[in-house]
Design a protein around this motif. Structure first.
Motif, PDB file in Angstrom:
ATOM      1  N   THR A 104       0.817  -1.204   0.000  1.00  0.00           N
ATOM      2  CA  THR A 104       0.000   0.000   0.000  1.00  0.00           C
ATOM      3  C   THR A 104       0.854   1.259   0.000  1.00  0.00           C
ATOM      4  O   THR A 104       2.051   1.221   0.311  1.00  0.00           O
ATOM      5  CB  THR A 104      -0.909   0.025   1.240  1.00  0.00           C
ATOM      6  N   HIS A 105       0.217   2.367  -0.322  1.00  0.00           N
ATOM      7  CA  HIS A 105       0.901   3.657  -0.268  1.00  0.00           C
ATOM      8  C   HIS A 105       1.206   3.995   1.186  1.00  0.00           C
ATOM      9  O   HIS A 105       0.364   3.821   2.068  1.00  0.00           O
ATOM     10  CB  HIS A 105       0.028   4.741  -0.898  1.00  0.00           C
ATOM     11  N   LEU A 106       2.414   4.451   1.450  1.00  0.00           N
ATOM     12  CA  LEU A 106       2.853   4.713   2.821  1.00  0.00           C
ATOM     13  C   LEU A 106       2.042   5.834   3.460  1.00  0.00           C
ATOM     14  O   LEU A 106       1.883   6.909   2.875  1.00  0.00           O
ATOM     15  CB  LEU A 106       4.339   5.084   2.827  1.00  0.00           C
ATOM     16  N   ASP A 107       1.558   5.579   4.656  1.00  0.00           N
ATOM     17  CA  ASP A 107       0.871   6.595   5.447  1.00  0.00           C
ATOM     18  C   ASP A 107       1.933   7.349   6.260  1.00  0.00           C
ATOM     19  O   ASP A 107       2.395   6.871   7.296  1.00  0.00           O
ATOM     20  CB  ASP A 107      -0.158   5.931   6.368  1.00  0.00           C
ATOM     21  N   MET A 108       2.336   8.511   5.780  1.00  0.00           N
ATOM     22  CA  MET A 108       3.425   9.253   6.417  1.00  0.00           C
ATOM     23  C   MET A 108       3.074   9.707   7.830  1.00  0.00           C
ATOM     24  O   MET A 108       3.945   9.760   8.713  1.00  0.00           O
ATOM     25  CB  MET A 108       3.809  10.458   5.562  1.00  0.00           C
ATOM     26  N   ASN A 109       1.814  10.028   8.050  1.00  0.00           N
ATOM     27  CA  ASN A 109       1.422  10.465   9.389  1.00  0.00           C
ATOM     28  C   ASN A 109       1.563   9.341  10.412  1.00  0.00           C
ATOM     29  O   ASN A 109       1.957   9.570  11.555  1.00  0.00           O
ATOM     30  CB  ASN A 109      -0.015  10.982   9.373  1.00  0.00           C
ATOM     31  N   SER A 110       1.281   8.099   9.979  1.00  0.00           N
ATOM     32  CA  SER A 110       1.454   6.956  10.877  1.00  0.00           C
ATOM     33  C   SER A 110       2.927   6.748  11.198  1.00  0.00           C
ATOM     34  O   SER A 110       3.291   6.450  12.339  1.00  0.00           O
ATOM     35  CB  SER A 110       0.870   5.689  10.238  1.00  0.00           C
ATOM     36  N   VAL A 111       3.784   6.906  10.182  1.00  0.00           N
ATOM     37  CA  VAL A 111       5.231   6.774  10.410  1.00  0.00           C
ATOM     38  C   VAL A 111       5.691   7.817  11.417  1.00  0.00           C
ATOM     39  O   VAL A 111       6.462   7.533  12.340  1.00  0.00           O
ATOM     40  CB  VAL A 111       6.007   6.910   9.089  1.00  0.00           C
ATOM     41  N   ARG A 112       5.212   9.051  11.251  1.00  0.00           N
ATOM     42  CA  ARG A 112       5.585  10.130  12.164  1.00  0.00           C
ATOM     43  C   ARG A 112       5.127   9.825  13.591  1.00  0.00           C
ATOM     44  O   ARG A 112       5.872  10.052  14.560  1.00  0.00           O
ATOM     45  CB  ARG A 112       4.976  11.445  11.671  1.00  0.00           C
ATOM     46  N   GLN A 113       3.913   9.306  13.755  1.00  0.00           N
ATOM     47  CA  GLN A 113       3.394   8.988  15.088  1.00  0.00           C
ATOM     48  C   GLN A 113       4.244   7.920  15.767  1.00  0.00           C
ATOM     49  O   GLN A 113       4.585   8.036  16.950  1.00  0.00           O
ATOM     50  CB  GLN A 113       1.947   8.524  14.983  1.00  0.00           C
ATOM     51  N   VAL A 114       4.603   6.872  15.007  1.00  0.00           N
ATOM     52  CA  VAL A 114       5.450   5.805  15.568  1.00  0.00           C
ATOM     53  C   VAL A 114       6.838   6.349  15.879  1.00  0.00           C
ATOM     54  O   VAL A 114       7.427   6.039  16.931  1.00  0.00           O
ATOM     55  CB  VAL A 114       5.533   4.615  14.588  1.00  0.00           C
ATOM     56  N   TYR A 115       7.375   7.156  14.981  1.00  0.00           N
ATOM     57  CA  TYR A 115       8.702   7.762  15.161  1.00  0.00           C
ATOM     58  C   TYR A 115       8.760   8.534  16.482  1.00  0.00           C
ATOM     59  O   TYR A 115       9.730   8.432  17.243  1.00  0.00           O
ATOM     60  CB  TYR A 115       8.987   8.679  13.981  1.00  0.00           C
ATOM     61  N   ASP A 116       7.722   9.320  16.752  1.00  0.00           N
ATOM     62  CA  ASP A 116       7.705  10.148  17.959  1.00  0.00           C
ATOM     63  C   ASP A 116       7.643   9.324  19.237  1.00  0.00           C
ATOM     64  O   ASP A 116       8.071   9.784  20.307  1.00  0.00           O
ATOM     65  CB  ASP A 116       6.508  11.106  17.920  1.00  0.00           C
ATOM     66  N   HIS A 143      10.384  13.078  -4.220  1.00  0.00           N
ATOM     67  CA  HIS A 143       9.687  14.201  -3.589  1.00  0.00           C
ATOM     68  C   HIS A 143       8.975  13.743  -2.320  1.00  0.00           C
ATOM     69  O   HIS A 143       9.025  14.412  -1.277  1.00  0.00           O
ATOM     70  CB  HIS A 143       8.688  14.797  -4.581  1.00  0.00           C
ATOM     71  N   ASP A 144       8.318  12.569  -2.384  1.00  0.00           N
ATOM     72  CA  ASP A 144       7.637  12.032  -1.210  1.00  0.00           C
ATOM     73  C   ASP A 144       8.630  11.662  -0.109  1.00  0.00           C
ATOM     74  O   ASP A 144       8.338  11.823   1.080  1.00  0.00           O
ATOM     75  CB  ASP A 144       6.824  10.789  -1.593  1.00  0.00           C
ATOM     76  N   VAL A 145       9.792  11.144  -0.509  1.00  0.00           N
ATOM     77  CA  VAL A 145      10.833  10.835   0.479  1.00  0.00           C
ATOM     78  C   VAL A 145      11.239  12.103   1.213  1.00  0.00           C
ATOM     79  O   VAL A 145      11.351  12.127   2.449  1.00  0.00           O
ATOM     80  CB  VAL A 145      12.061  10.193  -0.192  1.00  0.00           C
ATOM     81  N   GLY A 146      11.451  13.172   0.455  1.00  0.00           N
ATOM     82  CA  GLY A 146      11.806  14.451   1.060  1.00  0.00           C
ATOM     83  C   GLY A 146      10.739  14.958   2.006  1.00  0.00           C
ATOM     84  O   GLY A 146      11.035  15.465   3.100  1.00  0.00           O
ATOM     85  N   LYS A 149       8.983  15.942   7.596  1.00  0.00           N
ATOM     86  CA  LYS A 149       8.039  15.684   8.685  1.00  0.00           C
ATOM     87  C   LYS A 149       8.727  15.064   9.897  1.00  0.00           C
ATOM     88  O   LYS A 149       8.479  15.460  11.041  1.00  0.00           O
ATOM     89  CB  LYS A 149       6.915  14.766   8.197  1.00  0.00           C
ATOM     90  N   LEU A 150       9.615  14.095   9.655  1.00  0.00           N
ATOM     91  CA  LEU A 150      10.317  13.449  10.768  1.00  0.00           C
ATOM     92  C   LEU A 150      11.263  14.402  11.474  1.00  0.00           C
ATOM     93  O   LEU A 150      11.587  14.211  12.648  1.00  0.00           O
ATOM     94  CB  LEU A 150      11.086  12.223  10.267  1.00  0.00           C
ATOM     95  N   SER A 151      11.701  15.432  10.770  1.00  0.00           N
ATOM     96  CA  SER A 151      12.620  16.400  11.379  1.00  0.00           C
ATOM     97  C   SER A 151      11.906  17.365  12.320  1.00  0.00           C
ATOM     98  O   SER A 151      12.550  18.171  12.994  1.00  0.00           O
ATOM     99  CB  SER A 151      13.354  17.188  10.290  1.00  0.00           C
TER     100      SER A 151
END
Length: 351
Positions: A10-22, A326-329, A334-336
């Motif tokens: 599936t397409h990566l859910d960036m907000n979920s990655v950010r939540q787990v990262y935090d 672009h999506d990687v950036g 966001k993670l920064s």
């Protein structure tokens, strides 16, 4: 089965990655360079007569700043793994403190740069290839094909020799690449090398070389250090077939955590002169500056969140995909810590 696989990819859910990262505290981030951190080069960049090609691409200022912030966090171990030469990788992102580098598809690597350090200490996997002998056979043949193919060039790294026809006429370049491989196959049979053909380039690499070597090395060292917690976050991103070994190495690492009695052995590590040295990827050797990652492990196991992400939707071992660099950036911004809404606008303004 095909449908089930497509549903899982599936397409990566960036907000979920950010939540787990935090919420995590012992993070490993491993990124491919060209096509992932840096957008793909455009065709027609190279001119006729340029025998040894050089990459001039660098990440955008927004991505560079995001990487600096992410790498400054002692809870993060960050590596960029590239198929390019040491020189080109260092030129593109080598000045970022806290960022580890791997070049030549992981054949050589430099631990994260320390504060106030300007020179990187490179280490090398001993993959058992006599490159001087290989070059004597290969370079004259590459020179012949470069002379007859407008836009082609030779790409050399520590542990690979490549002929790029990316900027050639596609039909002519592909035809010449096939002839080149046929001409060299028998001559190189005595050597422990293989041909890799991707993205308009024919590369000769060691049989045992793949990007998974450095991924295993990084993950194992961090896991073995005796940290405050086990590795609890892994983000691994790449855009081509060479990066698939990074994804499968993440899965192998997780499997070894569940069954540590059956590890997969890695090649020995040597310095530039060939002398055996420690395989450590850590930037911290002074006991007076020990980061939290090197403290004693806690009694319980923390959950591990692993994101393997292909750049571009394609057949892949990855867990999810993003559309492009672009999506990687955007994800890195966001993670920064940049505002989630602002991140997209920042990256859009860079294009």
């Amino acid at each position: 089965l095909v449908r089930e696989k497509e549903m899982a990819f599936t397409h990566l859910d960036m907000n979920s990655v950010r939540q787990v990262y935090d919420k995590t505290s012992n993070r490993v981030i491993i990124l491919d360079l060209n096509g992932t951190v840096i957008g793909k080069e455009t065709a027609g960049k190279y001119l006729k007569g340029e025998f040894f090609g050089e990459s001039g691409h660098k990440p955008t200022q927004q991505v560079l700043q995001a990487l600096r912030v992410i790498c400054s966090d002692p809870r993060n171990t960050v590596f960029v793994v590239s198929g390019d030469s040491q020189e080109n990788v260092v030129d593109a992102i080598g000045d970022i403190t806290g960022l580890g580098l791997a070049a030549s598809n992981g054949a050589c690597f430099a631990p994260p740069l320390k504060e106030n350090e300007t020179h990187r200490q490179w280490k090398y996997f001993d993959l058992g290839v006599n490159w001087d002998a290989v070059k004597k056979i290969v370079l004259p043949v590459f020179a012949k094909y470069t002379a007859r193919s407008n836009g082609s060039f030779v790409k050399m790294t520590h542990s690979s020799i490549g002929w790029s026809y990316y900027s050639c006429d596609p039909e002519w370049g592909s035809l010449q690449a096939s002839h080149l491989v046929m001409e060299l196959e028998n001559a190189l049979r005595p050597f422990n090398v293989r041909f890799v053909m991707i993205k308009g380039i024919v590369e000769i690499v060691p049989q045992r070389l793949n990007k998974g070597l450095i991924v295993k090395n990084v993950l194992r060292e961090i896991s073995d250090r005796g940290a405050v917690s086990d590795v609890d976050f892994i983000l691994c991103m790449g855009d081509d077939i060479q990066d698939e070994k990074m994804f499968t190495s993440v899965f192998s690492f997780i499997a070894e955590l569940e069954d540590p009695t059956h590890p997969t052995l890695s090649p020995p590590v040597v310095d530039i002169g060939g002398a055996p040295i420690s395989a450590s990827v850590s930037a911290y050797y002074d006991e007076k500056h020990v980061p939290a990652l090197q403290c004693k492990k806690v009694e319980h196991d923390n959950p591990l969140f692993a994101f393997t992400v292909a750049v571009g939707k394609k057949e892949s071992h990855a867990f999810a995909y993003v559309d492009d660099a672009h999506d990687v950036g955007t994800l890195l911004v966001k993670l920064s810590g940049r505002d989630v809404i602002i991140a997209d606008k920042v990256m859009d303004s860079a294009n």
